[in-house]
Design a protein around this motif. Structure first.
Motif: not given
Lengths: 287, 783, 159
Positions: A17-23, A162-177
């Motif tokens: 949260e604090a990291v996102l506030d700084i960004l 497309i990442l905005r300066p205030d954004e952070l990549l949080h996670s990557i999701t893959l389908k188990r298909d």
């Protein structure tokens, strides 16, 4: 060492949260730094343009591997060592564990993160073709909002996302298909270990009654960004693996890639080897 | 049971080894002196031109810095190697990218990069030349105009040096070629190679008006730097002191270059009044320091239908870069090794070194021989193919044997048997069995495998009369505790100098290896025993250590127990120590010496280029197995076997380590390591982009020795340091030809090169056997 | 400047340093432990390898502040009271160290490898050390030293 480290600021907020506030604050822009395997090289070479950095390396919120029966979600702070050690990735997502094993040395795998690899957006990045083949989804977070996007749309151009300066990549999701799919991953680098790829392919395919029912091909070092070879896939869809199909696929691959000459290789070589790798995969697919 | 004091031929622990594995060994960047400042170098950004202006960014507080230009040099603005063409700092014009122009020093290391970037230099750019062909072209710009008087061919444009080496019936060459069954021509090329020692070049210099200059540094040849400092500072030898610090790899890259960085740091120390450290970072080291000379060899050989060489012409050319450095000597060694270990009834070798606007090329393990041997060993395979013999049989019909003469007319007296070495090497490497297997498996496999080998020799010691000129001196002193300490300027940089010299002294003095000491090379204390180069340390310096040890023992003999001549243990270590202490009590000190004495039968004529080129040669057969992947066009060396005759092996573990390391560098030279030049600047000057083999890239390297003691070295030892650099590249390319049918002629051979050839030849595998045009000959003949 | 507290070879130290200073420079300049070497400054050669919380890392790529609170082990922390660790002993005896500049990093990488795989295959050794470049040995003596160290570290200790 060609930079003066005292010209750089680095903060380590305690929480995500604090990291996102700084960004999001107007003190920035801040550049997040995780394992440092890219930004610290830039610092050493005197080409780290940003002067304000925020460390995310210590955030346990970003370092996790969560599995459900249907999905696998990787925190962006997951290291390549974490990826290589995980049993679900080894069985369900072998393209990804292989790519992790190609990435740098053991020491770099201990520090480098999947999220860093994605955001750094190198066209030669080892793990990204696999994520394209698996049709990964990315979750981007900011102080204001959370959004989930297909990874396929993340890269806009050479090292542009497309990442905005205030954004952070949080996670990557893959389908188990992909248990039913044949897997193919091959990297052609400058040497066997610790190499930057000249060309790499990560591909999945499923055959039914001798026809290619589904095929997904991710590639590195063939354009200004990691790409999915969609035109080639279309040519192969519902086709038997014959000499004609292979020739058509090679032609499609050539038409949708734009490799370059650089200090590591030549465009001609990259194009030819990429087609050879695809052909090797198709031969392996033959019933 | 072996004599407990026997150490030669065994593998005692490396002298400085414990400090190295503990992380306690002090390399130059690990040292800090009180009040020490740091230095940096401002370099040219263009290859060739006149300096128009130098301005300083006003944002930098320049009053905190010390700035040195050519005008600050108290002596001559030159870095002396063999000639005086190499400037210490460029003043009016630059001749290569990354040429030093200005030096900066500051107490804070971190502020230097910005200051270097804050010096703005403008140029009037001139056209540069970047290859041998561009340099020798009739309309090429003259890099030297006028050429410095001490360029040996100041009358011929862009030429540092030429040699003409003739052997046998050369007056009849035209007739032999006119009547030969076959004439085989070929052109072969090798690229520049970076030494890539893991410790970059670095020094710390001190200056005092009374004592002169002192430089501590990572270097091979302390006295080379002493002589460079004498000229730059206009000081006598005794006021130029050089101390070698622990050195993290060198391979020739710290032979001539420390004269540059050492002089630079010393100038900053003089002007600032502080000790000054300059340690390059990797990018600066790779862009700014010497590499192996690129080469071009053209062979034209007359051969009989039964595969006997009748006559040959070899044109050998090196790219010397912008200044001569050691180029004439590199050219000389390459020239003398060009004929290989073969019998040539008539041979003419024309050699020349050309100037280009690349940073000067310099010493690198092998020193010209890997270049010319690559060409010869590829050419032998071509001859075999033309004549219709196997590479083995062609060589068997032409190899030198005992009683034959080398191309310089040197009688082979070593009892070496190359026929036997070849038989053993092919046998132990399963050469024939594997070739047969690959012939079966290759047609149906995307991986094409092949076998290749190279037969070669390498001369130990300085070429020709070089050792006479060096006139090396070695001392052994007694410490106050009564222990012998070796004093030599021979340096340790991983190859084992400390260890083998102590072994030789210990064995000669009948003492345990552990009892013998070797002093840190400090020119105020150690004599000039010559540079640590040219595979000369074990043989030449080792022999002097043996003789000095004998002299020490003779001097002490009145104090030692008298024993019979036949006793293997004439005295105990305790008795030696008592004798040493008794001698010291009586006389104060004891220093025993030995000076080089040329063997009476080793004669060389520099004018005619005839005679005994080297006191002794090491002989070798190297066999490579390769796999060429037709999907990726990459060639990998999958097995390597190295057999050599090197005289007595003093220390088997170190000797194997030398061979394995040299082979690894040779594999890199052949298949991985490429300097990418952009207008003379090395564009891939990072470890990420200059590709040396990792632990995952090398095959098993199997090393075997034959030991025929030589009279020239201690206990029969010869030199081995450079030998392993010579064989891998031709053996590997011969193996690739075996695997693919394609005769590649140039290294480094990268997958991109294999791709070009495999996809441009309609039927990959069908080689054009017509002799190719070897191109124009050199117009100049001279000795 | 930031205050950084870390445990280095078992000892806790607090240092004032720019937060983006490389851990490598912190170790060499502030902690005066010069056994950790710089070879390339870009994470390619492994000469600056140290163990950080038990993991092998290139200290040239770690910002000092990220080492705040970490346990760091350098080559100086591998031996105990001047007694060589078995890995060091094997490098010494088997010719695994020539010029010695890559040796500290190589020994730490070996240490990390043997923690992970007590009985590594040759392939695992080759991969485990591929981030540590050596220009002297051709790696053969190093593999030999590691294989000898496997035998030595498998032997039961006396305590």
């Amino acid at each position: 060492m060609r930079s003066n480290p005292s010209h750089y600021e680095l903060t380590t907020p305690a929480t995500l949260e604090a990291v996102l506030d700084i960004l999001a604050s107007d003190l920035g822009p801040y550049t997040p730094i995780a394992g440092g395997t890219e930004l610290m090289v830039a610092l050493g070479a005197g080409r780290l343009a940003t002067r304000k950095l925020v460390s995310i390396n210590h955030l346990q919120e970003l370092r996790f591997i969560a599995t459900t029966p249907e999905t696998l979600t990787l925190g962006s702070g997951t290291t390549f060592t974490d990826l290589r050690k995980d049993p679900v990735i080894a069985t369900d997502f072998s393209l990804l564990s292989q790519a992790a094993s190609w990435t740098g040395s053991i020491a770099n795998q201990n520090r480098g993160t999947l999220g860093g690899n994605i955001v750094n957006a190198s066209p030669a990045a080892d793990s990204l073709p696999a994520l394209l083949a698996y049709e990964a989804e990315l979750t981007l977070v900011s102080a204001r909002a959370t959004r989930t996007i297909p990874y396929a749309g993340f890269h806009l151009g050479y090292k542009k996302t497309i990442l905005r300066p205030d954004e952070l990549l949080h996670s990557i999701t893959l389908k188990r298909d992909f248990r039913e799919y044949a897997h193919y991953a091959r990297k052609v680098g400058t040497r066997n270990a610790q190499a930057i790829s000249k060309v790499a392919i990560a591909a999945l395919a499923r055959l039914k009654d001798g026809l290619i029912q589904d095929i997904r091909i991710g590639a590195a070092s063939l354009r200004d960004r990691p790409i999915r070879l969609t035109a080639t896939e279309r040519v192969l869809q519902n086709q038997p693996i014959t000499r004609e199909t292979i020739a058509a696929a090679r032609a499609a691959l050539t038409s949708e890639t734009q490799p370059i000459d650089d200090i590591r290789s030549t465009a001609k070589y990259r194009a030819a080897v990429a087609a050879n790798l695809l052909e090797e995969f198709l031969h392996q697919l033959k019933p | 049971m072996p004599d407990l004091l026997q150490t030669v031929g065994f593998s005692p622990i490396r002298k400085e080894g414990a400090a190295k594995v503990l992380g306690q060994a002090k390399y130059v960047d690990d040292l800090s002196f009180p009040g020490m400042w740091f230095g940096a170098t401002v370099r040219s950004s263009i290859a060739r031109g006149r300096i128009v202006s130098i301005t300083f960014d006003p944002a930098i507080p320049w009053d905190e810095f010390v700035i040195v230009t050519a005008a600050d040099i108290p002596g001559q603005n030159t870095i002396v190697h063999l000639t005086h063409d190499h400037r210490c700092l460029a003043s009016d014009r630059v001749n290569h990218p990354d040429e030093p122009i200005l030096l900066l020093a500051h107490p804070d290391r971190a502020v230097l990069p910005a200051a270097v970037a804050g010096v703005h230099i403008t140029y009037k750019e001139l056209p540069g030349v970047f290859t041998i062909e561009e340099s020798e072209a009739p309309n090429a710009p003259a890099i030297w105009s006028p050429a410095p008087a001490d360029h040996q061919h100041s009358t011929q444009k862009n030429t540092f040096k030429t040699y003409l080496m003739e052997s046998g019936d050369t007056s009849n060459l035209d007739h032999i070629f006119a009547t030969a069954d076959y004439i085989v021509e070929g052109e072969y090329r090798t690229g520049a190679q970076e030494q890539l020692y893991i410790e970059n070049n670095g020094v710390i210099a001190e200056y005092s008006a009374t004592d002169g200059v002192t430089v501590h540094g990572s270097l091979q040849c302390p006295y080379y730097l002493v002589h460079a400092l004498e000229l730059v500072f206009n000081l006598p030898e005794e006021k130029c002191r050089v101390i070698q610090t622990e050195t993290g790899g060198a391979f020739g890259g710290k032979e001539d270059f420390p004269s540059v960085i050492g002089s630079h740091a010393a100038l900053l120390a003089m002007k600032s009044g502080h000790p000054v450290k300059i340690c390059y970072d990797r990018a600066e080291d790779m862009a700014g320091t010497t590499k192996r000379h690129p080469s071009r060899s053209r062979h034209r050989t007359a051969v009989s239908k039964d595969g006997k060489i009748l006559a040959g012409e070899i044109d050998f050319a090196l790219d010397g870069g912008a200044y001569a450095t050691l180029t004439p000597v590199v050219l000389s060694r390459g020239t003398i090794h060009a004929p290989g270990p073969y019998h040539w009834p008539a041979l003419r070798v024309r050699a020349k070194a050309m100037a280009t606007n690349l940073p000067p090329h310099g010493a690198f393990r092998g020193f010209g021989a890997p270049q010319s041997i690559f060409a010869t060993e590829r050419h032998m395979n071509k001859i075999a193919k033309v004549v219709g013999l196997s590479p083995e049989e062609l060589r068997r019909r032409n190899l030198l044997g005992i009683g034959d003469h080398t191309a310089t007319g040197q009688l082979i007296t070593d009892t070496v048997n190359m026929q036997h070495l070849l038989t053993r090497a092919l046998d132990e490497s399963s050469y024939h069995a594997k070739r047969a297997e690959f012939a079966r498996t290759n047609p149906s496999s995307p991986i094409k495998r092949g076998m290749g080998f190279a037969t070669f020799f390498h001369g130990a010691g300085f070429t020709g009369s070089g050792e006479r000129r060096l006139n090396s001196l070695v001392h052994i002193e007694l410490t106050p505790e009564g222990r012998p300490q070796i004093l030599v300027s021979a340096t340790e940089f991983g190859q084992g100098t400390n260890t083998i010299l102590c072994q030789v002294a210990a064995e000669t003095l009948h003492l345990p290896y552990e009892d013998v000491l070797i002093a840190q090379p400090d020119t105020s204390h150690v004599p000039n025993s010559g540079p640590t180069v040219a595979s000369r340390t074990a043989m030449i310096v080792g022999k002097l250590v043996e003789r000095a040890s004998q002299s020490l023992r003779n001097t002490l003999s009145p104090y030692l127990p008298s024993t019979s001549e036949t006793s293997t243990t004439p005295y105990t270590p305790a008795e030696f120590r008592s004798a040493a202490l008794a001698y010291l009590a009586e006389h104060g000190t004891l220093v025993a010496s030995a000076r080089y004495e040329a063997p009476g039968d080793i004669l060389w004529d520099d004018e005619s280029y005839r005679g005994a080129a080297y006191p002794a040669y090491a002989w070798a057969v190297y066999v490579a197995e390769v796999a060429v992947d037709t999907t990726t066009y990459s060639a990998t060396c999958t097995d390597f076997y190295a057999l050599q005759e090197v005289g007595k092996v003093l220390h088997p573990v170190l000797a194997k380590g030398q061979i394995e390391g040299g082979v690894a560098q040779g594999i890199g030279y052949a298949l991985y390591e490429k300097c990418v030049w952009q207008k003379g600047h090395m564009a891939n000057n990072q470890m990420t982009n200059y590709i040396m083999p990792t632990s995952a890239d090398l095959p098993p390297i199997r090393v075997a020795f034959e030991e025929i003691p030589s009279v020239h070295g201690p206990f029969g030892a010869k030199g081995i340091g450079e030998l392993p650099m010579d064989g891998p590249a031709p053996a590997i390319l011969n193996a690739i030809e075996d695997a693919t049918g394609i005769a590649f002629t140039e290294i480094p051979l990268l997958p991109e090169d294999i791709f070009e050839r495999m996809t441009s030849t309609p039927e990959s595998g069908s080689e054009d056997l017509e002799p190719t045009n070897a191109g124009p000959y050199f117009s100049e003949t001279t000795a | 400047m930031t205050q950084i507290t870390l445990t280095i070879n078992g000892e806790t130290k607090t240092i004032e340093a720019p937060p983006m200073k490389r851990l490598l420079d912190l170790i060499r300049e502030d902690l005066h432990l010069t056994g950790t070497k710089e070879g390339c400054g870009e994470g390619e050669c492994g000469s600056c390898s140290v163990l950080m919380n038990g993991e092998l890392v290139n200290s040239c790529l770690v910002p000092a502040l990220q080492a705040n609170g970490a346990r760091i082990c350098t080559i100086e922390g591998i031996s105990t009271k001047g007694r060589l660790h078995p890995i060091q002993q094997c490098f010494l005896e088997r010719g695994g160290a020539q010029c010695g500049i890559c040796t500290p990093g190589m020994i730490l990488a070996t240490h990390h490898l043997l923690e992970k795989y007590p009985q590594p295959t040759l392939l695992q050794i080759q991969e485990g050390l591929a981030g540590n470049l050596c220009r002297c040995t051709g790696y053969t003596r190093i593999f030999d030293a590691v294989q000898q160290a496997i035998l030595k570290t498998q032997q039961p200790t006396n305590n």
